[in-house]
Structures are given as C-alpha cells and as structure tokens.
Design an enzyme around this catalytic site. Structure first.
Site, PDB file in Angstrom:
ATOM      1  N   GLY A 194       0.850  -1.195   0.000  1.00 10.93           N
ATOM      2  CA  GLY A 194       0.000   0.000   0.000  1.00 10.93           C
ATOM      3  C   GLY A 194       0.882   1.240   0.000  1.00 10.93           C
ATOM      4  O   GLY A 194       0.515   2.278   0.560  1.00 10.93           O
TER       5      GLY A 194
ATOM      6  N   THR B 138       1.615   3.348  -2.212  1.00  9.85           N
ATOM      7  CA  THR B 138       1.213   4.570  -2.924  1.00  9.85           C
ATOM      8  C   THR B 138       0.006   5.214  -2.236  1.00  9.85           C
ATOM      9  O   THR B 138      -0.544   6.191  -2.718  1.00  9.85           O
ATOM     10  CB  THR B 138       0.860   4.247  -4.398  1.00  9.85           C
ATOM     11  N   GLY B 139      -0.393   4.649  -1.120  1.00  3.83           N
ATOM     12  CA  GLY B 139      -1.590   5.144  -0.428  1.00  3.83           C
ATOM     13  C   GLY B 139      -1.292   6.320   0.481  1.00  3.83           C
ATOM     14  O   GLY B 139      -0.142   6.723   0.703  1.00  3.83           O
TER      15      GLY B 139
ATOM     16  N   LEU C 209      -1.769   6.697   3.777  1.00  6.23           N
ATOM     17  CA  LEU C 209      -1.101   6.467   5.064  1.00  6.23           C
ATOM     18  C   LEU C 209       0.421   6.444   4.884  1.00  6.23           C
ATOM     19  O   LEU C 209       1.162   7.048   5.654  1.00  6.23           O
ATOM     20  CB  LEU C 209      -1.575   5.147   5.679  1.00  6.23           C
TER      21      LEU C 209
ATOM     22  N   ARG D  61      -0.021  -1.717  -6.453  1.00  6.73           N
ATOM     23  CA  ARG D  61      -0.474  -2.221  -7.735  1.00  6.73           C
ATOM     24  C   ARG D  61       0.127  -1.464  -8.923  1.00  6.73           C
ATOM     25  O   ARG D  61       0.641  -2.043  -9.864  1.00  6.73           O
ATOM     26  CB  ARG D  61      -2.003  -2.100  -7.741  1.00  6.73           C
TER      27      ARG D  61
ATOM     28  N   ASP E 234      -2.586   0.491  16.742  1.00  4.03           N
ATOM     29  CA  ASP E 234      -3.600   1.440  17.188  1.00  4.03           C
ATOM     30  C   ASP E 234      -2.804   2.714  17.396  1.00  4.03           C
ATOM     31  O   ASP E 234      -2.037   2.820  18.359  1.00  4.03           O
ATOM     32  CB  ASP E 234      -4.232   0.975  18.512  1.00  4.03           C
ATOM     33  N   HIS E 235      -2.961   3.666  16.491  1.00  2.00           N
ATOM     34  CA  HIS E 235      -2.007   4.786  16.533  1.00  2.00           C
ATOM     35  C   HIS E 235      -2.154   5.624  17.801  1.00  2.00           C
ATOM     36  O   HIS E 235      -1.255   6.375  18.152  1.00  2.00           O
ATOM     37  CB  HIS E 235      -2.096   5.634  15.258  1.00  2.00           C
TER      38      HIS E 235
ATOM     39  N   HIS F  50      -9.434   2.866  19.735  1.00  2.00           N
ATOM     40  CA  HIS F  50      -8.758   3.939  20.469  1.00  2.00           C
ATOM     41  C   HIS F  50      -9.379   4.208  21.848  1.00  2.00           C
ATOM     42  O   HIS F  50      -8.660   4.345  22.843  1.00  2.00           O
ATOM     43  CB  HIS F  50      -8.780   5.238  19.662  1.00  2.00           C
TER      44      HIS F  50
HETATM   45  C1  BG6 Z   1      -8.643   6.874  12.869  1.00  2.00           C
HETATM   46  C2  BG6 Z   1     -10.049   6.905  12.375  1.00  2.00           C
HETATM   47  O1  BG6 Z   1      -8.342   5.619  13.412  1.00  2.00           O
HETATM   48  O2  BG6 Z   1      -8.474   7.861  13.869  1.00  2.00           O
HETATM   49  C3  BG6 Z   1     -10.395   8.273  11.832  1.00  2.00           C
HETATM   50  O3  BG6 Z   1     -10.221   5.949  11.340  1.00  2.00           O
HETATM   51  C4  BG6 Z   1     -10.115   9.327  12.870  1.00  2.00           C
HETATM   52  O4  BG6 Z   1     -11.759   8.344  11.430  1.00  2.00           O
HETATM   53  C5  BG6 Z   1      -8.701   9.174  13.420  1.00  2.00           C
HETATM   54  O5  BG6 Z   1     -10.257  10.582  12.249  1.00  2.00           O
HETATM   55  C6  BG6 Z   1      -8.480  10.108  14.587  1.00  2.00           C
HETATM   56  O6  BG6 Z   1      -7.137  10.110  14.906  1.00  2.00           O
HETATM   57  P1  BG6 Z   1      -6.463  11.357  15.590  1.00  2.00           P
HETATM   58  O7  BG6 Z   1      -5.078  10.935  15.871  1.00  2.00           O
HETATM   59  O8  BG6 Z   1      -6.570  12.488  14.606  1.00  2.00           O
HETATM   60  O9  BG6 Z   1      -7.279  11.637  16.816  1.00  2.00           O
END
Ligand code: BG6
Length: 500
Positions: free
Chosen positions: A15, A17-18, A20, A49, A180-181, A243
């Site tokens: 992914g 070229t996406g 993220l 791709r 999970d960022h 989150h």
């Molecule tokens: C992502 C969601 O996991 O988290 C998005 O898919 C959301 O819809 C985003 O906007 C929010 O992240 P952050 O770091 O901007 O609070």
C-alpha cells in the site's frame, strides 16, 4: 542489530502509494533516519499495484517527506534505500519476484534476514497477503519476521477471528503488531507513568476517591472522502472499539508486576473482561448515538453526513457515540467511565478528565458557588500535558476558596494524528517491543463488547437522525446521559493547558 545497537531491517510496505504511507510512514521513517535509529543497514520496498520505477517511487517519497515535515536534509541518501515492486496481491508469481528482490536487498545492505511486512492498504487483502507471504516463501528468513497491520482488524468479532486465523498460519502472535495509533501518542503512553510513578495518585485511583472519568475525542472534520468505508463502520467501530477502549484499559488496569508487554497486556485484558455488557433495551441507558446534519462553521456551510460522498442519503450510520462504561471489579465498581467521540464537532481535541469525589464537608463557602471538585486532566491532543485542579485560598482577608490549576505542558507537536506516533510505533516494532500494539485477546474482547451494541443499532433505525448540527457539541442526549447520574461533561475547550 548492527554495530550501533539499532536493528537492521528490510521493510516492505504494502500500500506504498496510499495516503497512510505518504502522510505518516515515509515522514516517520525519515525522522528515524535523521535521528540515527535507521542506519545504513535498512531498505524499504514499496509494494503497490500501479507500475512505478524505483526513481518515480523515490521522488514520491521525497515529496511526502517535504510536504509533511517541510525539510529534506540528507533526503537523497535516505531515499536511495527505497525500491518499488508493482504487485498483484493474489498472484503467486508476483510474490516470487518480490522474494528475489528482497533477497538481493538483504545482501546488498547486509540486513541479516530481518523483515517487517507492513500492511497499509485495503483490509480485505490482509489475510490473502499473509497467506501468500508464507506459501511463497517470503517469511522464510533467518532473522526476525514481523507483520504490522493497520486497522480495521476485522469488522466484527467473527471477521476479526477469520483474519486472525489467516495471519496466524504465517506469523505467531508475538510476530503480529496490530497498530492502534493512539498507543503511539505521547500522552497516551504517559498514562501509566502518571499513574504508577506518582505516590499521590495511585492510592486515590479507585472507587473510594474517584467519582467519574470522562474521555473525549472530538473531531472537527467530517468523513471527507472515506464515506464508503465509514458507512460500514460508524464511530463505534472506527473509534470506540480501538482507540477509546485502549484508553479505558490503560486508565483502569491494575499495576502490572513488570513493565513487559505480556504483563501490561494481561492487565488490560482483565479490564476489558470486567466491562459491564448492557443488553437489548438496557443499551439506551448506556449508549447514545448521533449523526451530524448540516451546519455553518465560520460562515462556511458544511454538508450533513447524509449529503457526503458515497453515503446513503438515508444512512443509519452513527458519526457520534457517547457511552457510560462500568467496570465491574473491586477497584472500579460504581464509577462511571464516560466516553464520547464524534465527527464535525466544535473542536479537535482528545482529553481525559478524572474527577475526584467531593470532600465530606465544605467549610469554605464561596459567595455564589460550591467548591470545585479536584480534577486531573490529561491532555492528549492537540495540547499535551496534565493539569491538576485544586482549591486554594483567595487572596484577601476572607477565607474563601478558589480554584487553582497546576499545569505541565509537554511541548508536543501541535498536529493531528502526528507522524510522531507512527515514528514511535515503527521504532518499537523494529526493536521487537509489542507493548504499544494490540494483542489478539484485546481485539477479541473489544469486538465482542462493541458487536453487542452495533447489532442492536444496525437493526433499529434511529429516527432522530440527523441529531446534531455540524460544528456543534454533539447530540443533547449525550448530556442527558451524565445528567441523570448527577454529572456533566467538563467543557473541554476551557480545560486547555493554555487556558490554565
Ligand atoms: C482513525 C479513524 O483511526 O483515527 C479516523 O479511522 C479518525 O476516522 C482518526 O479521524 C483520529 O485520529 P487522531 O489521531 O486524529 O485523533
């Protein structure tokens, strides 16, 4: 590891070229490179791709770094480690070509067989790719092999299980890094330190001293161009299942016996197991859903959710969720944990408010109001820090009490979803530290909790939609959820560090 103690690795980004990859991954890798965490013994293969040459790919990496960070010192050296492979995810021969390329790069950069496979693309291909990586021999390496996988991890418990089984044929649980960022955010990582490194908090961190906890994650943006995905997700799956539940687990877990990923995870899992599961009719007492209608912000007319691209004009999808969570264990029995999250709200902000119980008797009547409760506010974003709200004597002759705030502001990057979070997560993964990634048990428990709610919501049309205006504070019912318990949402904009 190389001589400097940093791990060597060949990172394959599926992914590449996406969005993220461009907005988060390349800038994060660049920062690691600039800090010396990525030394000469690394290579990145962009896999996607569309046909691109290595040079074209390197130019796009350069552009994304410059766009995201506004600087590109040493960029040519950095991008010289990037290669491109045009890929068909379902075709074995494409994996075989990739394997040959990987072997060549491994040798060229003296990587020692360490491989990270980063899946940053449409989730429907996660399982297929994992299966091919094994069957076509890409996981056959003498170093470590790790799979980093972006959300969503499944759509519900059943699909998550199926995906997990596919992945586990090729990778052991220890080799899977589910992103999970939020767990990469500085102040989310700080929760455990605030709790477990301060003698003044831990003894009070229970139902004897805390009256309620409030977690807010509000966004100003709408669904943008993600309507197709969001229609099948909604705020519950998009934000709560991952989150919000992760923040709840970190706030409520018992102190781990050691700071290892296994010990921390096992404490988080216990919290998720203790969550009270409202059923059927009870759900209304615990959960509120909302969907934004049109609104005006700073003179700009914003469309309602149902008018967004790729969204059903009669959509029943929620863009807002508020909930009261109860953790039925010794520490938390009786303490509501309120959460709320939504799109198109007044402000972009994530904050946690811990409200302590009132003292038994107020000796310091102010002329017009009661004593303020003590609050501990953890500012996750955009400002980063903590504030403790106390009462102290008002200057002057009378013994009146007034609120004072002690603040610590972390000089974090004032941005949304900052590359910083990804930078830390990538670095953790290269070092084999899975603490800030979600373990399968956590994923399974949070899906089974959320499935219970989404099943009911999907089968009952919410007639009041849209029930909040774009740019507003969300549906009224979210306020009522707290009012009936005698609480109210602390106004998060007034809690900002700079207002203290
Ligand atoms: C992502 C969601 O996991 O988290 C998005 O898919 C959301 O819809 C985003 O906007 C929010 O992240 P952050 O770091 O901007 O609070």
């Amino acid at each position: 590891m190389n001589k400097s103690g940093n791990p060597t690795s060949l990172i394959m980004i599926f992914g590449a070229t996406g969005d993220l990859a461009k907005r988060k991954l390349f800038p994060s890798l660049y920062r690691l490179f600039e800090k010396g965490s990525l030394t000469d013994q690394f290579a990145v293969v962009g896999v996607a791709r569309r046909p691109l040459t290595n040079e074209e790919f390197q130019t796009s990496v350069k552009d994304s770094v410059l766009t995201a960070l506004g600087k590109d010192a040493n960029i040519d050296e950095f991008v010289s480690h990037f290669y491109y492979h045009s890929h068909d995810v379902t075709d074995s021969s494409s994996y075989v070509t990739l394997k040959t390329m990987a072997a060549g790069l491994d040798e060229k950069y003296n990587i020692g067989g360490n491989r990270i496979f980063y899946l940053a693309m449409a989730p429907e291909f996660f399982g297929t790719i994992a299966l091919h990586l094994k069957s076509d021999g890409l996981t056959d390496v003498k170093g470590f092999k790790r799979l980093v996988i972006e959300k969503p991890f499944g759509h519900d418990l059943e699909s998550a299980k199926e995906l997990n089984e596919q992945i586990r044929t090729a990778f052991s649980e220890e080799e899977v890094y589910r992103i999970d960022h939020y767990l990469g955010k500085e102040m989310v990582r700080n929760i455990e330190v605030i709790r477990f490194a301060n003698a003044i908090f831990e003894p009070l961190w229970n139902n004897r001293y805390i009256s309620n906890i409030q977690i807010t994650s509000s966004e100003t943006l709408g669904v943008e161009e993600r309507g197709r995905y969001y229609e099948t997700s909604g705020a519950l799956r998009d934000m709560v299942q991952n989150h919000m539940m992760q923040m709840v687990a970190l706030l409520a877990m018992e102190p781990p016996i050691r700071l290892t990923d296994e010990e921390i995870r096992s404490e988080k899992v216990k919290v998720l197991r203790a969550l009270r599961m409202p059923e059927g009719e009870q759900i209304k007492d615990y959960f509120v859903r909302g969907q934004y209608g049109k609104g005006t912000v700073n003179g700009e007319e914003l469309p309602g959710y149902r008018e967004e691209q790729m969204v059903n004009p009669e959509s029943n999808t929620e863009t807002y969720v508020a909930a009261k969570l109860m953790i039925d264990n010794f520490r938390w029995a009786g303490v509501p944990i309120y959460i709320r999250t939504g799109k198109r709200l007044t402000t972009k902000s994530t904050k946690i408010v811990i409200q302590f119980k009132d003292i038994p008797m107020n000796l310091y009547y102010q002329t017009d109001k009661e004593l303020n409760p003590n609050l501990l506010v953890i500012h996750i974003q955009p400002d980063e820090g903590i504030t403790l709200h106390l009462n102290a004597k008002k200057a002057g002759q009378h013994l009146d009490a007034t609120e004072v705030k002690l603040s610590y502001a972390n000089s974090g990057i004032n941005g949304m979803n900052t590359p910083e979070a990804y930078e830390k997560l990538l670095d953790d993964c290269m070092h084999g530290d899975a603490t800030n990634f979600t373990h399968w048990d956590e994923v399974a428990l949070s899906w089974s909790f959320v499935d219970n709610i989404s099943e009911v919501w999907e089968n009952t049309k919410e007639e009041s939609y849209p029930n909040y205006e774009a740019g507003s504070k969300g549906p009224k019912a979210a306020d009522e959820l707290l009012e009936k318990d005698g609480f109210f949402w602390w106004p998060i904009m007034e809690l900002d560090v700079d207002k203290c």
